[in-house]
Design a protein around this motif. Structure first.
Motif, PDB file in Angstrom:
ATOM      1  N   LEU A 152       0.828  -1.211   0.000  1.00 54.71           N
ATOM      2  CA  LEU A 152       0.000   0.000   0.000  1.00 54.71           C
ATOM      3  C   LEU A 152       0.858   1.253   0.000  1.00 54.71           C
ATOM      4  O   LEU A 152       0.592   2.202  -0.752  1.00 54.71           O
ATOM      5  CB  LEU A 152      -0.918  -0.016   1.226  1.00 54.71           C
ATOM      6  N   ASN A 153       1.902   1.296   0.833  1.00 52.69           N
ATOM      7  CA  ASN A 153       2.750   2.488   0.917  1.00 52.69           C
ATOM      8  C   ASN A 153       3.679   2.624  -0.281  1.00 52.69           C
ATOM      9  O   ASN A 153       4.208   3.711  -0.526  1.00 52.69           O
ATOM     10  CB  ASN A 153       3.576   2.452   2.199  1.00 52.69           C
ATOM     11  N   ILE A 154       3.892   1.519  -1.018  1.00 52.69           N
ATOM     12  CA  ILE A 154       4.746   1.570  -2.209  1.00 52.69           C
ATOM     13  C   ILE A 154       3.918   1.928  -3.442  1.00 52.69           C
ATOM     14  O   ILE A 154       4.313   2.772  -4.251  1.00 52.69           O
ATOM     15  CB  ILE A 154       5.454   0.220  -2.402  1.00 52.69           C
ATOM     16  N   LEU A 155       2.767   1.301  -3.590  1.00 47.84           N
ATOM     17  CA  LEU A 155       1.916   1.590  -4.740  1.00 47.84           C
ATOM     18  C   LEU A 155       1.269   2.967  -4.643  1.00 47.84           C
ATOM     19  O   LEU A 155       1.012   3.613  -5.664  1.00 47.84           O
ATOM     20  CB  LEU A 155       0.825   0.518  -4.854  1.00 47.84           C
ATOM     21  N   TYR A 156       1.008   3.421  -3.408  1.00 50.78           N
ATOM     22  CA  TYR A 156       0.381   4.731  -3.190  1.00 50.78           C
ATOM     23  C   TYR A 156       1.215   5.478  -2.154  1.00 50.78           C
ATOM     24  O   TYR A 156       0.879   5.505  -0.967  1.00 50.78           O
ATOM     25  CB  TYR A 156      -1.062   4.556  -2.703  1.00 50.78           C
ATOM     26  N   PRO A 157       2.333   6.099  -2.579  1.00 50.27           N
ATOM     27  CA  PRO A 157       3.294   6.661  -1.619  1.00 50.27           C
ATOM     28  C   PRO A 157       2.801   7.898  -0.885  1.00 50.27           C
ATOM     29  O   PRO A 157       3.238   8.172   0.230  1.00 50.27           O
ATOM     30  CB  PRO A 157       4.509   6.990  -2.494  1.00 50.27           C
ATOM     31  N   GLY A 158       1.903   8.669  -1.462  1.00 47.44           N
ATOM     32  CA  GLY A 158       1.443   9.896  -0.820  1.00 47.44           C
ATOM     33  C   GLY A 158       0.185   9.688  -0.001  1.00 47.44           C
ATOM     34  O   GLY A 158      -0.613   8.782  -0.259  1.00 47.44           O
ATOM     35  N   GLU A 159      -0.003  10.550   0.996  1.00 48.55           N
ATOM     36  CA  GLU A 159      -1.198  10.454   1.831  1.00 48.55           C
ATOM     37  C   GLU A 159      -2.454  10.713   1.026  1.00 48.55           C
ATOM     38  O   GLU A 159      -3.492  10.059   1.237  1.00 48.55           O
ATOM     39  CB  GLU A 159      -1.089  11.454   2.988  1.00 48.55           C
ATOM     40  N   ALA A 160      -2.373  11.663   0.086  1.00 49.84           N
ATOM     41  CA  ALA A 160      -3.545  11.971  -0.738  1.00 49.84           C
ATOM     42  C   ALA A 160      -3.934  10.781  -1.605  1.00 49.84           C
ATOM     43  O   ALA A 160      -5.131  10.502  -1.799  1.00 49.84           O
ATOM     44  CB  ALA A 160      -3.258  13.196  -1.604  1.00 49.84           C
TER      45      ALA A 160
END
Length: 651
Positions: free
Chosen positions: A111-119
């Motif tokens: 999750l943090n790699i595929l979607y690195p930003g909080e937004a």
């Protein structure tokens, strides 16, 4: 599936393999690119076995071996994400459920790699929360992500670096709460709509909590536990530390107030649905109506009413959360919830056999057979005074409290314990028949009070087994109940003698005693019905909040310091006005005063009964303060002005 087993083992933080995998070097971009090539080829050929294997590889790579720091790595990550999303959104007839589950696990792991930003993460979560009901893949992905976040949040402390990552923003929490409310209402509605066999199957599946409900439970427990357990650092007395702790507590209370408001609003909607379903079942002619009404309470425990509300009510009674702000914000919702729970509990109680026996009489037999009208939410007061009628409220001390020494007692052993049962008129002590001590001066002394300075009730010691003193103190250890007046009893035992070599353990057993507030324990209740218990809890919290609202803000230190000044009758005669900046100051222009023109300092001042009647005469005359002679003498000494002398006029 060796790789799959490896991934499962790596998920456990306590195993050596986890540390081993965490120390490995990140995978290079061309290796991940080759994995993507294999996935694309398998998707074209429809090879489900290869697809499942690559999905498990993605989970391990994302969790341990990849860091998207370069632009090339980010391109490969975007390619991997597109492949996973393509599999997730594929029609159900083209993808099996096992593959869909592995896709969700892969996206959750990375999750943090595929979607690195909080937004980006927030946009993904908003999509799965709003569109999850219309797409099975998004629904499953939502469940996997929320379950993972809930597990991480339970192990995380408020204010840490990862706290903002695991605790979602208010908008996403609102979406989750809407799903939980909808799930709870659907679950309650099934008690009325499903068939008899489906209803029995439904009872066997509860009280399992959905992923959305589990996440809300984790957020609530996370905030409440940190509020109750938070303590300032005793080793750091600096102003910055105290200020930081204060800000953290204030942030916690603000978050709890926001969450509590949303939860109580959702519970209000669920209780309204519960009342409608209860009324519909009472008026229905289905054959298993009694079984459904009985199972309705069990189903209700599986909703947010059972998983969220009891914990919230208990925590809001903690002193850290008994604040004027909380009471002012939550009081309207609490009153509404008290009404709903008490009304629904009364409706269910009217259908129980106990209620029918208590109210069976020739005059009301025909009324009990009649159906409840749709617009009737409560029975008439003459038929049923309340939902607590005929119910025994269990006391937490009904089962008794056991006080005992170690067995056997040792040399120089001392024991002291106080038992307090609030509200008890007297206490009943029942001793174990094995009570014994080596000598009669190795004794137990009982006091009717909180310490050994209280009134002595009795003392026991010795044994009748033929060892030590071979006698007992007084009449010996009691076989019957010992009655102690009051709500507090203190036990004091001391082993003064040394153990002799031929004294067995049974002659030095010590003592054990059970303390109860009633003579027998046969009337110990097994508990209250869930809705009755919920209504009582809400009522207690509402009364506590009402007391806070009635008492108002706490007295500040400045007010305590100025107590004498605030009691001054001279200041009480001032006409106060509020400035633009909120400061209160005496008015420059005196306003009309209906009070008497003189105030006698020697007697207590009271307002006249006709205080609202305008005075006669000049409206802007300030009253003359008549001070005691002693004060006037001191004022003249300080000012240096003598008392005026009045000379008689000479005619």
């Amino acid at each position: 599936m060796c790789i799959h087993q490896l991934n499962l083992l790596a998920a456990s933080n306590n195993l050596p393999i986890t540390n081993f995998l965490g120390k490995q070097h990140p995978i290079e971009a061309h290796h991940l690119s080759s994995i993507c090539d294999i996935m694309e080829k398998a998707m074209v050929n429809g090879d489900t076995c290869i697809i499942r294997c690559i999905l498990v590889v993605f989970q391990v790579v994302f969790k341990f071996f990849f860091s998207p720091q370069t632009e090339r790595n980010r391109d490969i990550v975007r390619r991997s994400g597109l492949l996973l999303w393509q599999l997730l959104m594929a029609p159900r007839d083209q993808i099996c459920s096992e593959i869909q589950k592995e896709v969700c696990l892969a996206i959750s792991s990375g999750l943090n790699i595929l979607y690195p930003g909080e937004a980006e993460i927030n946009n993904l979560l908003k999509l799965v929360l709003t569109e999850g009901e219309r797409n099975s893949g998004l629904s499953q992905l939502r469940d996997v992500i929320l379950t993972n976040l809930a597990e991480q949040l339970q192990n995380n402390r408020f204010g840490s670096e990862d706290d903002d990552h695991y605790r979602l923003n208010d908008e996403l929490l609102h979406y989750i709460l809407k799903i939980v409310v909808r799930e709870s209402c659907v679950l309650i509605t099934k008690c009325q709509t499903v068939s008899k066999d489906d209803f029995q199957r439904l009872l066997s599946t509860v009280p399992a909590a959905s992923s959305c409900l589990r996440y809300l439970m984790a957020v609530q427990n996370h905030l409440l536990s940190n509020t109750v357990l938070i303590k300032p650092d005793e080793n750091d007395d600096s102003d910055s530390s105290l200020q930081g702790e204060t800000l953290k507590v204030q942030e916690l209370k603000t978050s709890i107030l926001s969450l509590a408001t949303q939860i109580l609003t959702g519970c209000d909607e669920v209780l309204e649905m519960l009342q409608q379903v209860t009324t519909a079942l009472i008026n229905s002619d289905i054959s298993d109506r009694e079984q459904r009404l009985k199972g309705l309470e069990q189903i209700t425990k599986a909703t947010m009413l059972g998983h969220l509300l009891p914990v919230l009510l208990t925590s809001l009674m903690h002193p850290n959360l008994q604040t004027l702000t909380m009471a002012d914000a939550l009081m309207p919702q609490l009153v509404q919830l008290v009404l709903y729970t008490s009304q629904t509990a009364l409706l269910l109680k009217t259908q129980s056999p106990v209620f029918s026996e208590l109210n069976s009489s020739p005059s009301c037999a025909s009324e009990q057979k009649g159906k409840l009208l749709p617009d009737e939410r409560m029975l008439e007061e003459k038929e049923e005074p309340g939902f607590l009628t005929g119910l025994k409220i269990p006391a937490p001390w009904a089962a008794g409290k056991t006080v005992e020494t170690v067995h056997p007692v040792r040399d120089n052993y001392k024991f002291k314990e106080t038992v307090h049962i609030p509200g008890a008129r007297c206490l009943y002590l029942r001793f174990d028949n094995r009570c014994s001590s080596q000598y009669d001066y190795d004794k137990l002394v009982i006091y009717a009070g909180p310490n050994t300075n209280s009134r002595k009730v009795a003392e026991y010691g010795g044994n009748t087994l033929g060892y030590g003193s071979r006698s007992v103190l007084g009449t010996g250890w009691p076989k019957d109940l010992v009655k102690v007046e009051g709500d507090t009893v203190t036990f004091s035992f001391e082993m003064r003698s040394g153990r002799e070599h031929n004294t067995p353990d049974k002659a030095m057993w010590g003592f054990a005693c059970t303390v109860r507030a009633q003579e027998s324990s046969e009337d110990v209740s097994g508990g209250l019905p869930f809705l009755v218990d919920l209504a009582l809890g809400l009522s207690v919290l509402a009364c506590s909040m009402l007391r806070i609202l009635y008492n108002g803000p706490e007295i500040t230190k400045d007010e305590e310091t100025c107590q004498e000044l605030l009691r001054s009758k001279l200041l009480q005669r001032c006409q106060w006005q509020v400035e633009a900046n909120g400061v209160i100051s005496p008015a420059l222009t005196p306003s009309p005063s209906p009070l008497p023109l003189t105030i006698d300092e020697d007697r207590e001042f009271t307002y006249p009964s006709d205080v609202l009647v305008p005075p006669v005469g000049h409206y802007f005359d300030l009253p003359r303060i008549r001070l005691p002679p002693g004060i006037m003498i001191k004022l003249r000494e300080i000012s240096g002005r003598a008392r005026p002398q009045f000379r008689p006029s000479i005619k």
